[in-house]
Design a protein around this motif. Sequence first.
Motif, PDB file in Angstrom:
ATOM      1  N   ASN A   1      -0.697 -45.465  21.008  1.00 62.41           N
ATOM      2  CA  ASN A   1       0.164 -44.745  20.074  1.00 62.41           C
ATOM      3  C   ASN A   1      -0.490 -43.416  19.654  1.00 62.41           C
ATOM      4  O   ASN A   1      -0.811 -43.212  18.491  1.00 62.41           O
ATOM      5  CB  ASN A   1       0.435 -45.604  18.830  1.00 62.41           C
ATOM      6  CG  ASN A   1       1.388 -44.922  17.864  1.00 62.41           C
ATOM      7  OD1 ASN A   1       2.297 -44.201  18.268  1.00 62.41           O
ATOM      8  ND2 ASN A   1       1.183 -45.129  16.569  1.00 62.41           N
ATOM      9  N   PRO A   2      -0.677 -42.500  20.614  1.00 63.30           N
ATOM     10  CA  PRO A   2      -1.322 -41.229  20.271  1.00 63.30           C
ATOM     11  C   PRO A   2      -0.386 -40.348  19.457  1.00 63.30           C
ATOM     12  O   PRO A   2       0.831 -40.479  19.522  1.00 63.30           O
ATOM     13  CB  PRO A   2      -1.606 -40.606  21.640  1.00 63.30           C
ATOM     14  CG  PRO A   2      -0.510 -41.127  22.511  1.00 63.30           C
ATOM     15  CD  PRO A   2      -0.255 -42.537  22.027  1.00 63.30           C
ATOM     16  N   SER A   3      -0.963 -39.438  18.698  1.00 59.78           N
ATOM     17  CA  SER A   3      -0.153 -38.527  17.887  1.00 59.78           C
ATOM     18  C   SER A   3       0.558 -37.497  18.744  1.00 59.78           C
ATOM     19  O   SER A   3       1.621 -36.995  18.380  1.00 59.78           O
ATOM     20  CB  SER A   3      -1.047 -37.812  16.875  1.00 59.78           C
ATOM     21  OG  SER A   3      -1.988 -36.989  17.551  1.00 59.78           O
ATOM     22  N   GLY A   4      -0.032 -37.147  19.883  1.00 57.18           N
ATOM     23  CA  GLY A   4       0.509 -36.077  20.714  1.00 57.18           C
ATOM     24  C   GLY A   4      -0.219 -34.760  20.539  1.00 57.18           C
ATOM     25  O   GLY A   4       0.027 -33.801  21.262  1.00 57.18           O
ATOM     26  N   VAL A   5      -1.152 -34.724  19.587  1.00 63.05           N
ATOM     27  CA  VAL A   5      -1.836 -33.462  19.296  1.00 63.05           C
ATOM     28  C   VAL A   5      -2.766 -33.054  20.440  1.00 63.05           C
ATOM     29  O   VAL A   5      -2.918 -31.864  20.723  1.00 63.05           O
ATOM     30  CB  VAL A   5      -2.604 -33.555  17.960  1.00 63.05           C
ATOM     31  CG1 VAL A   5      -3.771 -34.516  18.047  1.00 63.05           C
ATOM     32  CG2 VAL A   5      -3.067 -32.180  17.514  1.00 63.05           C
ATOM     33  N   ASP A   6      -3.373 -34.020  21.124  1.00 63.09           N
ATOM     34  CA  ASP A   6      -4.286 -33.681  22.220  1.00 63.09           C
ATOM     35  C   ASP A   6      -3.562 -32.949  23.346  1.00 63.09           C
ATOM     36  O   ASP A   6      -4.038 -31.911  23.831  1.00 63.09           O
ATOM     37  CB  ASP A   6      -4.940 -34.951  22.781  1.00 63.09           C
ATOM     38  CG  ASP A   6      -6.047 -35.477  21.886  1.00 63.09           C
ATOM     39  OD1 ASP A   6      -6.070 -35.111  20.695  1.00 63.09           O
ATOM     40  OD2 ASP A   6      -6.880 -36.254  22.369  1.00 63.09           O
TER      41      ASP A   6
ATOM     42  N   ASN B   1       6.306 -31.275  14.730  1.00 63.79           N
ATOM     43  CA  ASN B   1       6.174 -29.861  14.403  1.00 63.79           C
ATOM     44  C   ASN B   1       4.871 -29.357  15.015  1.00 63.79           C
ATOM     45  O   ASN B   1       3.790 -29.717  14.574  1.00 63.79           O
ATOM     46  CB  ASN B   1       6.174 -29.659  12.886  1.00 63.79           C
ATOM     47  CG  ASN B   1       5.990 -28.200  12.508  1.00 63.79           C
ATOM     48  OD1 ASN B   1       6.291 -27.313  13.296  1.00 63.79           O
ATOM     49  ND2 ASN B   1       5.471 -27.960  11.326  1.00 63.79           N
ATOM     50  N   ILE B   2       4.997 -28.530  16.052  1.00 67.22           N
ATOM     51  CA  ILE B   2       3.838 -27.958  16.732  1.00 67.22           C
ATOM     52  C   ILE B   2       3.861 -26.465  16.462  1.00 67.22           C
ATOM     53  O   ILE B   2       4.669 -25.727  17.021  1.00 67.22           O
ATOM     54  CB  ILE B   2       3.889 -28.219  18.251  1.00 67.22           C
ATOM     55  CG1 ILE B   2       4.023 -29.719  18.528  1.00 67.22           C
ATOM     56  CG2 ILE B   2       2.659 -27.652  18.941  1.00 67.22           C
ATOM     57  CD1 ILE B   2       4.314 -30.046  19.973  1.00 67.22           C
TER      58      ILE B   2
ATOM     59  N   VAL C   1      -3.349 -37.878  11.192  1.00 66.81           N
ATOM     60  CA  VAL C   1      -2.221 -37.315  11.934  1.00 66.81           C
ATOM     61  C   VAL C   1      -1.306 -38.416  12.474  1.00 66.81           C
ATOM     62  O   VAL C   1      -0.114 -38.194  12.706  1.00 66.81           O
ATOM     63  CB  VAL C   1      -2.742 -36.413  13.083  1.00 66.81           C
ATOM     64  CG1 VAL C   1      -3.320 -37.251  14.213  1.00 66.81           C
ATOM     65  CG2 VAL C   1      -1.655 -35.495  13.596  1.00 66.81           C
ATOM     66  N   VAL C   2      -1.856 -39.614  12.659  1.00 64.59           N
ATOM     67  CA  VAL C   2      -1.045 -40.746  13.130  1.00 64.59           C
ATOM     68  C   VAL C   2      -0.066 -41.201  12.041  1.00 64.59           C
ATOM     69  O   VAL C   2       0.959 -41.809  12.320  1.00 64.59           O
ATOM     70  CB  VAL C   2      -1.957 -41.916  13.560  1.00 64.59           C
ATOM     71  CG1 VAL C   2      -1.135 -43.132  13.991  1.00 64.59           C
ATOM     72  CG2 VAL C   2      -2.887 -41.478  14.690  1.00 64.59           C
ATOM     73  N   TYR C   3      -0.370 -40.858  10.767  1.00 62.91           N
ATOM     74  CA  TYR C   3       0.436 -41.296   9.633  1.00 62.91           C
ATOM     75  C   TYR C   3       1.217 -40.129   9.015  1.00 62.91           C
ATOM     76  O   TYR C   3       1.329 -40.014   7.811  1.00 62.91           O
ATOM     77  CB  TYR C   3      -0.476 -41.950   8.587  1.00 62.91           C
ATOM     78  CG  TYR C   3      -1.155 -43.186   9.126  1.00 62.91           C
ATOM     79  CD1 TYR C   3      -0.581 -44.448   9.012  1.00 62.91           C
ATOM     80  CD2 TYR C   3      -2.372 -43.079   9.798  1.00 62.91           C
ATOM     81  CE1 TYR C   3      -1.196 -45.563   9.531  1.00 62.91           C
ATOM     82  CE2 TYR C   3      -2.998 -44.196  10.327  1.00 62.91           C
ATOM     83  CZ  TYR C   3      -2.398 -45.431  10.191  1.00 62.91           C
ATOM     84  OH  TYR C   3      -3.018 -46.549  10.719  1.00 62.91           O
TER      85      TYR C   3
END
Length: 320
Positions: free
Chosen positions: A136-141, A162-163, A19-21
């Motif tokens: 550099n978190p993905s933001g998904v958490d 895109n959430i 998800v980071v990529y």
Amino acid sequence: MNITYKAPGKIILSGEHSVVYAKPALVTAIDLCLTCTVSTRKDRECKTHGKELNDGVNIIDKSVTNYLREKNIKHEIVPYDLKIVSQIPVGRGMGSSAALCVALSAALSHLYTGHPLSKEQINTIAYRAEKHFHGNPSGVDVSASCFGGLIFFRKEFEFLKNISALHMKIPAVISQNLVILDTGKPEETTAEMVAIVGSKFNKDPINTENTLFKMEKITKRMVVAVAKEDSRMFEDSIYQNQLLLRELGVVSHEADKILADLSLAGYGKISGAGGSIDKSGLILFYIKNREEFENVIKIKKIKIIPFRQQFRGVEEVGSV
């Protein structure tokens, strides 16, 4: 005045690290929550417990106040006491720091403005704070903790995410066979594990990108399995996903040993950043043979966390 908010932890079903990529992740909020209560006080000193917590609270507080100023939202900074109660295991990849960012961002923004902010606003504030914790978190958490339920998440760029709330539950034919195993707290932090994968990508970009691409396909396949209530496709996705996580180097020998011991009972995969030195945090496990599973768990004394989805996200639970 007392204001209380709670936010859930999360489990990544598929897509950790990829998800980071700019690859998708499938995530669900889990019904273990962190609760923050802020209480106004007369003096100007904000009291918490311990330097590490104070530092974290100050980061979240700054994210709140900076956002309110940027958006010209009327507010008043007031001193407060803080109480935190958490059911979420720390350092296991279950989003405890994200839940803290979300719950405290919601509580402080409400305290300072006199009214609740939207979940979209809280998510923005909490993500800014989480970047200080994880680099550099993905933001998904924070998205899972903020919105709850089952989420399909992809971050193309820092400014383009895109959430997608999937508006469906993991069906009982699948969820009744899922449990979470706790292998113990990894030696490495999430940021360090992200850096390990990043180093691998830099040294061998072609093969690493190929692994990440395969993970994207598995994530999409898992969404289809949930939509079609296909337990066989779901369990196979878990198995294939674990093989790819091993290729990325985020699975410890200890976690591999646990899965080998449970190989006759079902399939499991690391959920979260993982760990390579000793422990690897949490394992999402699909039980195929419950009697065998219970025998091994009893003998090996492996800690189990129930798998229960949470669909409400961050919520206010009391203001006086």
